[in-house]
Design a protein around this motif. Structure first.
Motif, PDB file in Angstrom:
ATOM      1  N   SER A  63      30.718  94.439 -15.650  1.00 15.82           N
ATOM      2  CA  SER A  63      30.538  92.973 -14.880  1.00 15.82           C
ATOM      3  C   SER A  63      31.247  92.199 -16.188  1.00 15.82           C
ATOM      4  CB  SER A  63      29.428  92.653 -14.123  1.00 15.82           C
ATOM      5  OG  SER A  63      30.117  90.850 -14.724  1.00 15.82           O
ATOM      6  N   VAL A 106      27.580  87.280 -12.326  1.00 22.82           N
ATOM      7  CA  VAL A 106      27.921  87.006 -11.209  1.00 22.82           C
ATOM      8  C   VAL A 106      29.300  86.021 -10.967  1.00 22.82           C
ATOM      9  CG1 VAL A 106      28.979  87.837  -9.326  1.00 22.82           C
ATOM     10  CG2 VAL A 106      27.081  89.168  -9.999  1.00 22.82           C
ATOM     11  N   ASP A 135      31.035  85.088 -14.805  1.00 23.59           N
ATOM     12  CA  ASP A 135      32.293  86.217 -14.464  1.00 23.59           C
ATOM     13  C   ASP A 135      33.125  86.222 -14.150  1.00 23.59           C
ATOM     14  OD1 ASP A 135      30.547  86.684 -16.829  1.00 23.59           O
ATOM     15  OD2 ASP A 135      30.240  88.806 -16.006  1.00 23.59           O
ATOM     16  N   SER A 136      32.629  85.896 -12.369  1.00 25.13           N
ATOM     17  CA  SER A 136      33.740  86.390 -11.313  1.00 25.13           C
ATOM     18  C   SER A 136      34.815  84.977 -11.815  1.00 25.13           C
ATOM     19  CB  SER A 136      33.296  85.852  -9.718  1.00 25.13           C
ATOM     20  OG  SER A 136      32.783  85.205  -9.662  1.00 25.13           O
ATOM     21  N   TYR A 186      31.681  93.269  -7.417  1.00 27.21           N
ATOM     22  CA  TYR A 186      31.424  91.963  -7.224  1.00 27.21           C
ATOM     23  C   TYR A 186      30.826  91.737  -5.438  1.00 27.21           C
ATOM     24  CZ  TYR A 186      32.411  90.412 -11.758  1.00 27.21           C
ATOM     25  OH  TYR A 186      32.392  90.713 -12.755  1.00 27.21           O
ATOM     26  N   LEU A 242      26.708  91.520  -4.581  1.00 28.18           N
ATOM     27  CA  LEU A 242      25.737  89.759  -3.755  1.00 28.18           C
ATOM     28  C   LEU A 242      25.752  90.311  -2.624  1.00 28.18           C
ATOM     29  CD1 LEU A 242      29.062  87.982  -4.963  1.00 28.18           C
ATOM     30  CD2 LEU A 242      26.601  87.900  -5.791  1.00 28.18           C
TER      31      LEU A 242
END
Length: 319
Positions: A113, A208, A211-212, A253, A257
Motif C-alpha cells: 500500500s 488504507v 494511502d488511497s 484496496y 477492505l
C-alpha cells in the motif's frame, strides 16, 4: 479446569481450507496454482530485466522491482501452504508458523500500500513537474521510499502480533480459512479480544484511507495534466496506462477492505464466500502487477526481450 495453552506449549492449528467446499478443493486449487505460477514467472522476469539492465536503474523501475519483490513474498507466504491443504490435506500448521505467516502476509500487504502511494507520487511528479523530476527523485530516494513503506508496515504489525500471541487459545484449533487470516485466528481466542480488534481495524482503516486518498489525489492531478496534452494519441496512451493502474489499485484496496470487513460483519454471507474473497485478494493482484506495471512499460518489455534473448542464445548456439 486446565489453563489454556500458551505459545511455547500450544498444539498446532488446523486450516480448514474453504469451508463447505472441501469436496471441490482439488478443482478450486487449479486457478490458484495457475495464478501463482504466473505470479512467479511475471515478477521474476521483471526483477531480472530491471536488475540486469543498467538503463532501467531509475526511480520508476526501482519502484516496479520493489513491487515485484513484495508480491513474491506475500503470495509465497500464502499459496504453497494453501495448495498443500487443497491437494494433500496437509491442514496442520504450527502455532509459531501460523503467526509468522500472518506477520508476512499483513506486513507486506501494508508495505505494498505504501509503495503504491510512492509510485503514484512518482508518476505525479514525472507528468506534472517533469523539469523538477530528476532533482526530486533518484534511485536511492526510491529505495528509501520503499524501505520506509516496509518500516511503517513492520511498525504497525509488531504491536498487533504482540497482542495476538499473548492471547490464550482454547481447545478448538480449527481455523475456518485457507491461511492464518488475522480475524479467523482471533476468533479462536478464549479471552477478551476487543483491543486487538480495535487496533487492527483502526490501523488498517487509517493506512488504507490515507494511502488511497493520496493516490486518488495524485491520479486526479495526473488526469488534469493529461487532458491538457495537445496530441490525441498521447492522451489515449496516458488514459490507458492510468486506467490499468487504477484498475489494479482498486482490486487491491477494495479486495483488502472487503476481506477485512466481511470477517467482522458477516452480513449473513456463506463462510466460503468470505474465504474466497480473501484468497483472491492475495493472489490476483500479484499476478496482474507485473503485467500492468512491468510488461506494459516499453523499456521493461525490451529488457525482458534482451533477457530471453540471452537465455535462448546459448541454447541456439549449442544446437
Amino acid at each position: 479446569m486446565s489453563a489454556p495453552n500458551r505459545s511455547n506449549t500450544s498444539p498446532p492449528f488446523l486450516l480448514m481450507g474453504i469451508p463447505d467446499l472441501e469436496v471441490f478443493h482439488v478443482w478450486i486449487s487449479i486457478p490458484f496454482c495457475v495464478t501463482y505460477n504466473m505470479t512467479l514467472l511475471g515478477n521474476i522476469l521483471v526483477l531480472l530485466a530491471v536488475g540486469l539492465d543498467r538503463s532501467l536503474h531509475e526511480p520508476m523501475y526501482c519502484f516496479i522491482a520493489m513491487l515485484a519483490v513484495i508480491d513474491l513474498v506475500f503470495s509465497t507466504a500464502v499459496v504453497p501452504k494453501m495448495l498443500s491443504v487443497f491437494w494433500l490435506g496437509s491442514r496442520e500448521i504450527g502455532f509459531e508458523a501460523c503467526f509468522i505467516q500472518m506477520f508476512f502476509i499483513h506486513t507486506f500487504t501494508a508495505a505494498e500500500s505504501g509503495l503504491l502511494l510512492a509510485m503514484s507520487l512518482d508518476r505525479y511528479v514525472a507528468i506534472c513537474h517533469p523539469l523538477r523530476y530528476s532533482t526530486i527523485l533518484s534511485g536511492p530516494r526510491a529505495v528509501q521510499a520503499g524501505l520506509l513503506s516496509l518500516a511503517r508496515a513492520v511498525g504497525v504489525m509488531v504491536p498487533l502480533m504482540c497482542l495476538l500471541t499473548s492471547l490464550p487459545y482454547c481447545s478448538s484449533r480449527v481455523i475456518p480459512h485457507s491461511y492464518c487470516e488475522h480475524m479467523a485466528v482471533v476468533g479462536l481466542a478464549c479471552a477478551h479480544t476487543a483491543p486487538s480488534h480495535r487496533y487492527s481495524l483502526g490501523m488498517a482503516t487509517l493506512l488504507v484511507g490515507t494511502d488511497s486518498a493520496l493516490i486518488a489525489f495524485s491520479y486526479c492531478m495526473i488526469l488534469r495534466a493529461v487532458l491538457r496534452l495537445p496530441a490525441h494519441r498521447a492522451r489515449l496512451r496516458a488514459f490507458g496506462t492510468c486506467g490499468s493502474h487504477a484498475f489494479v489499485i482498486l482490486i487491491f484496496y477494495v479486495g483488502g477492505l472487503l476481506s477485512m470487513y466481511l470477517q467482522v460483519f458477516t452480513l449473513s454471507l456463506a463462510p466460503h464466500v468470505q474465504v474466497l474473497v480473501a484468497d483472491f485478494y492475495l493472489t490476483v493482484p500479484p499476478m496482474l502487477n507485473p503485467l500492468v506495471y512491468g510488461v506494459k512499460v516499453k523499456q521493461i518489455q525490451e529488457g525482458i526481450c534482451k533477457l530471453l534473448g540471452r537465455l535462448a542464445g546459448p541454447r541456439s548456439s549449442q544446437s
